[in-house]
Motif scaffolding. Structure first.
Motif, PDB file in Angstrom:
ATOM      1  N   HIS A  14       1.337  -5.602  -0.881  1.00  0.00           N
ATOM      2  CA  HIS A  14       0.994  -5.804   0.523  1.00  0.00           C
ATOM      3  C   HIS A  14       0.281  -4.581   1.092  1.00  0.00           C
ATOM      4  N   ASN A  15      -0.410  -4.790   2.205  1.00  0.00           N
ATOM      5  CA  ASN A  15      -0.960  -3.664   2.944  1.00  0.00           C
ATOM      6  C   ASN A  15      -0.320  -3.629   4.328  1.00  0.00           C
ATOM      7  N   GLU A  16      -0.732  -2.676   5.123  1.00  0.00           N
ATOM      8  CA  GLU A  16      -0.082  -2.465   6.416  1.00  0.00           C
ATOM      9  C   GLU A  16      -0.236  -3.645   7.374  1.00  0.00           C
ATOM     10  N   SER A  17      -1.251  -4.463   7.185  1.00  0.00           N
ATOM     11  CA  SER A  17      -1.451  -5.613   8.074  1.00  0.00           C
ATOM     12  C   SER A  17      -0.288  -6.602   7.987  1.00  0.00           C
ATOM     13  N   VAL A  18       0.378  -6.663   6.849  1.00  0.00           N
ATOM     14  CA  VAL A  18       1.519  -7.567   6.690  1.00  0.00           C
ATOM     15  C   VAL A  18       2.665  -7.118   7.598  1.00  0.00           C
TER      16      VAL A  18
END
Length: 84
Positions: A61-65
């Motif tokens: 995952h990235n921070e947008s999740v």
């Protein structure tokens, strides 16, 4: 105000019957109701329930999740530093 948990508190929340919490960085998330909605499937969340899932989380995952789901799932912070 955010609740403070120990790693032992989180470890007890490891099944759908008693709740499913995970740790990402130092935040604690309740994924009990999210488990069936998880795009990667419920099996993955069930495997890391009650544990520090930081390494696994950031791998996929990235921070947008966290921006999208974090505020609705976060229940507190770990009062002691979580081990990665």
């Amino acid at each position: 105000m955010s609740k403070t948990f120990t790693k032992d508190d989180v470890a007890k929340k490891n099944s759908p019957d008693n709740g499913m919490y995970i740790i990402v960085d130092t935040s604690v998330y309740d994924v009990t109701k999210f488990v069936d909605e998880h795009p990667g499937g419920s099996k993955i969340l069930k495997r890391v329930a009650g544990k520090d899932a930081t390494k696994q989380f950031w791998k996929y995952h990235n921070e947008s999740v966290l921006k999208k789901y974090g505020s609705s799932l976060k229940v507190g912070e770990v009062g002691e530093k979580a081990k990665l």
